[in-house]
Design an enzyme around this catalytic site. Sequence first.
Site, mmCIF file in Angstrom:
data_model
loop_
_atom_site.group_PDB
_atom_site.id
_atom_site.type_symbol
_atom_site.label_atom_id
_atom_site.label_comp_id
_atom_site.label_asym_id
_atom_site.label_seq_id
_atom_site.Cartn_x
_atom_site.Cartn_y
_atom_site.Cartn_z
ATOM 1 N N ASP A 1 0.911 -1.218 0.128
ATOM 2 C CA ASP A 1 -0.121 0.006 -0.200
ATOM 3 C C ASP A 1 0.886 1.213 -0.026
ATOM 4 O O ASP A 1 0.479 2.528 -0.082
ATOM 5 C CB ASP A 1 -1.003 -0.096 1.152
ATOM 6 N N SER A 2 2.058 0.941 -0.025
ATOM 7 C CA SER A 2 3.155 2.139 -0.139
ATOM 8 C C SER A 2 3.012 2.910 -1.698
ATOM 9 O O SER A 2 3.439 3.887 -1.783
ATOM 10 C CB SER A 2 4.585 1.656 -0.356
ATOM 11 N N GLU B 1 -1.246 -5.576 9.001
ATOM 12 C CA GLU B 1 -0.560 -4.924 9.672
ATOM 13 C C GLU B 1 -1.501 -5.084 11.459
ATOM 14 O O GLU B 1 -2.442 -4.590 11.447
ATOM 15 C CB GLU B 1 -0.505 -3.342 9.671
ATOM 16 N N GLU C 1 9.310 -4.023 10.711
ATOM 17 C CA GLU C 1 9.826 -2.723 10.109
ATOM 18 C C GLU C 1 10.323 -1.905 11.332
ATOM 19 O O GLU C 1 9.428 -1.628 12.179
ATOM 20 C CB GLU C 1 8.673 -2.446 9.397
ATOM 21 N N ASP D 1 -0.472 -6.238 0.263
ATOM 22 C CA ASP D 1 -1.260 -5.673 1.165
ATOM 23 C C ASP D 1 -2.766 -5.459 1.221
ATOM 24 O O ASP D 1 -3.569 -5.236 0.259
ATOM 25 C CB ASP D 1 -0.553 -4.036 1.486
ATOM 26 N N LYS E 1 -1.044 -9.513 3.383
ATOM 27 C CA LYS E 1 -0.267 -8.910 4.553
ATOM 28 C C LYS E 1 -1.208 -7.944 5.048
ATOM 29 O O LYS E 1 -2.008 -7.143 4.657
ATOM 30 C CB LYS E 1 0.746 -8.219 3.954
#
Length: 263
Positions: free
Chosen positions: A45-46, A114, A181, A84, A112
């Site tokens: 999602d960067s 978070e 991270e 993501d 993925k």
Amino acid sequence: MRSVSVTQIKEMKQQGEKISVVTAYDSTFTKVAEEAGIDAILIGDSLGMVLQGQTTTLPVSIDDMVYHTRCVARASQRPLIIADMPFMTYGDEINAMENASELMRAGAHVVKLEGGQWLANTIALLVERGIPVCGHLGLTPQSVNQFGGFKVQGRLPEQAEAILADAIALEAAGACMIVLECIPSPLAKLITDNINIPTIGIGAGVDTDGQVLVMHDMLGLNTRAPKFVKNFMTGQTTIQAAFAAYNQAVKDKSFPAQEHGFV
């Protein structure tokens, strides 16, 4: 050409072979990454920041992620594809299943998420339904407003203990790997040594089982690159050579060096 699978990634950890991961968002760079020998591609999602010009990843939608996952999947033959799940697309179990299914249908092999122990039930449900899950701990960009910015996590003893406990809980829930991270390198090593699934580091030192970088950072395209980034275009004449240099540096453990980590 043998496709990289979740099982193979786990075997690489067991055998001590480093896992190379890079972000990609389209078919062209996916082909470049594959030719360089990259093991896994992360559709991050960067993309909100490097493609859309957003200041955080929060505005990225599931439709954005599905579109770019399809672009990558069409071009990929060998690498594992990790996608993501964007902000608030897995806030409850039903929402998580619907959105993870969209990404899998688009061509992802792994989704993925978070977060820590609060995700255990969601991860277990997804895995039970046949959806492999990658966790993400430490600096989780979707929580940037809660953290007060993009800051190193886990420096205080109680924070380090919580992140380690989260990693153990995610593995127990069925996660197949975990991204770590921006945490201190010794903490990343401790986590890597205490779980059986692979850890993929970004700003977490050399002792994780693999490394990931945002493609644009790796190519030196960001003028204000974080400490953990190395510009692999330096000394190279082509983008293809930069991808190959990154892959080789991950494999031979020359990247990340000590200056790319945190204490």
